[in-house]
Design a protein around this motif. Structure first.
Motif, short mmCIF file in Angstrom:
data_model
loop_
_atom_site.label_atom_id
_atom_site.label_comp_id
_atom_site.label_asym_id
_atom_site.label_seq_id
_atom_site.Cartn_x
_atom_site.Cartn_y
_atom_site.Cartn_z
N ALA A 40 0.83 -1.20 0.00
CA ALA A 40 0.00 0.00 0.00
C ALA A 40 0.86 1.26 0.00
CB ALA A 40 -0.92 -0.01 1.22
N LEU A 41 1.93 1.26 0.80
CA LEU A 41 2.85 2.41 0.82
C LEU A 41 3.54 2.59 -0.53
CD1 LEU A 41 4.51 2.01 4.34
CD2 LEU A 41 2.88 3.76 3.63
N ALA A 42 3.92 1.48 -1.15
CA ALA A 42 4.58 1.55 -2.46
C ALA A 42 3.64 2.15 -3.50
CB ALA A 42 5.05 0.17 -2.89
N VAL A 43 2.37 1.76 -3.46
CA VAL A 43 1.40 2.31 -4.40
C VAL A 43 1.22 3.80 -4.17
CG1 VAL A 43 -1.04 2.28 -5.07
CG2 VAL A 43 0.17 0.13 -4.71
N ALA A 44 1.08 4.21 -2.91
CA ALA A 44 0.91 5.63 -2.59
C ALA A 44 2.13 6.45 -3.02
CB ALA A 44 0.64 5.80 -1.10
N CYS A 45 3.31 5.94 -2.72
CA CYS A 45 4.53 6.67 -3.08
C CYS A 45 4.73 6.73 -4.60
CB CYS A 45 5.74 6.00 -2.42
SG CYS A 45 5.76 6.11 -0.62
N ALA A 46 4.42 5.63 -5.28
CA ALA A 46 4.54 5.62 -6.74
C ALA A 46 3.57 6.62 -7.36
CB ALA A 46 4.28 4.22 -7.28
N GLY A 47 2.35 6.68 -6.84
CA GLY A 47 1.38 7.64 -7.36
C GLY A 47 1.84 9.08 -7.15
N GLY A 197 -3.76 4.19 -2.77
CA GLY A 197 -2.77 3.56 -1.90
C GLY A 197 -2.91 4.01 -0.45
N ILE A 198 -3.19 5.30 -0.25
CA ILE A 198 -3.34 5.82 1.11
C ILE A 198 -4.59 5.25 1.77
CG2 ILE A 198 -3.78 7.92 2.44
CD1 ILE A 198 -2.01 9.39 0.36
N MET A 199 -5.68 5.15 1.03
CA MET A 199 -6.91 4.58 1.59
C MET A 199 -6.70 3.11 1.96
SD MET A 199 -8.86 7.12 1.78
CE MET A 199 -10.34 6.25 2.31
N ARG A 200 -5.97 2.40 1.11
CA ARG A 200 -5.68 1.00 1.43
C ARG A 200 -4.83 0.89 2.69
NH1 ARG A 200 -7.25 -4.03 1.95
NH2 ARG A 200 -5.57 -5.55 1.63
N TYR A 201 -3.85 1.77 2.83
CA TYR A 201 -3.03 1.79 4.04
C TYR A 201 -3.89 2.07 5.27
CZ TYR A 201 0.17 3.72 7.54
OH TYR A 201 0.83 3.98 8.71
N SER A 202 -4.83 3.02 5.15
CA SER A 202 -5.69 3.36 6.28
C SER A 202 -6.55 2.18 6.69
CB SER A 202 -6.57 4.56 5.93
OG SER A 202 -5.78 5.69 5.60
N LEU A 203 -7.08 1.45 5.71
CA LEU A 203 -7.91 0.29 6.02
C LEU A 203 -7.09 -0.79 6.73
CD1 LEU A 203 -10.02 0.00 2.73
CD2 LEU A 203 -10.81 0.76 4.99
N LEU A 204 -5.86 -0.99 6.27
CA LEU A 204 -5.01 -2.00 6.90
C LEU A 204 -4.62 -1.60 8.32
CD1 LEU A 204 -2.69 -2.84 3.87
CD2 LEU A 204 -4.44 -4.32 4.85
#
Length: 241
Positions: A40-47, A197-204
């Motif tokens: 999730a962090l990788a997705v957020a950072c890549a975006g 990515g950030i929303m996914r991180y928050s859910l986790l």
């Protein structure tokens, strides 16, 4: 830093700060995260990195400064988390120990790089001309530090950087949809990917604890209470006899 590297490249490198914070959190505090959170962090950072546009020039000195900036910021946040969570400092206690070090570093660098220019241009008079503005700026800075420390104390240093990226993305997206500001298709896609990515991180991060552990813990507490009751009854029988 902007004198040794392009602004867009700085934005690109700073986009990966949450992952750097996660890495130093493991190195310094031995606090690991799950593979799903890493993704999730990788997705957020890549975006976020996809939104970088402009000057991408770089030299070795600029690269070292950018890497050093990300690492020192990560260490600062992780150690702040250690002071507030592991050492159980209050917000004011944390500021009592952390603020003097930060103020000393800023004062030293300002004396080296800014003081000669201030003396040359006679800008010291501005402190006398606008005292309320400088006092308000100081109060707002203190408030920001308390709010940042509060978020770290209640969540983690990683969450602080993730929220920072979410804030930037939401500000840009609101400008696009509400005020018609122009961004490229790649930048818009990057902000959307970052928010996902950030929303996914928050859910986790906000997910419930494993039910097996909760049940096991509840069973243990029940047995402990049952044993205590039995011991109490046995002791009462002994006293009556």
């Amino acid at each position: 830093l902007s004198l040794s590297a392009g602004v867009a490249l700085i934005q690109f490198l700073k986009a990966f700060t949450p992952m750097v914070v996660t890495l130093f959190s493991y190195i310094l505090l031995r606090k690991s995260v799950s593979t799903a959170i890493w993704i999730a962090l990788a997705v957020a950072c890549a975006g976020t990195s996809m939104t970088a546009a402009g000057d991408m020039s770089l030299n070795m000195f600029g690269l070292l400064l950018a890497v050093g900036s990300s690492c020192t910021e990560a260490i600062r946040l992780v150690l702040t988390q250690f002071a507030l969570q592991d050492c159980r400092f209050s917000l004011l206690e944390g500021q009592y120990f952390l603020a003097p070090a930060g103020a000393a570093c800023l004062l030293l660098l300002s004396i080296v790089f800014e003081f000669p220019t201030i003396m040359e241009k006679g800008d010291f008079i501005k402190f006398h001309e606008h005292p309320l503005s400088f006092a308000l700026a100081g109060c707002l800075g203190f408030g920001v530090q308390l709010l940042t420390s509060s978020v770290i104390k209640l969540t983690s240093s990683i969450t602080v950087k993730v929220l920072s990226q979410l804030r930037n993305a939401l500000v840009v997206l609101s400008g696009v949809f509400m005020f018609g500001e122009v961004v490229t298709g790649l930048q818009l896609l990057g902000y959307v990917v970052s928010v996902v990515g950030i929303m996914r991180y928050s859910l986790l991060q906000g997910g419930p604890s494993p039910p097996v552990r909760q049940q096991a813990s509840g069973a243990t507490e029940f047995k402990d209470a049952e044993y205590s009751q039995v011991d109490k009854q046995n002791q009462e029988r002994r006293e009556s006899n």
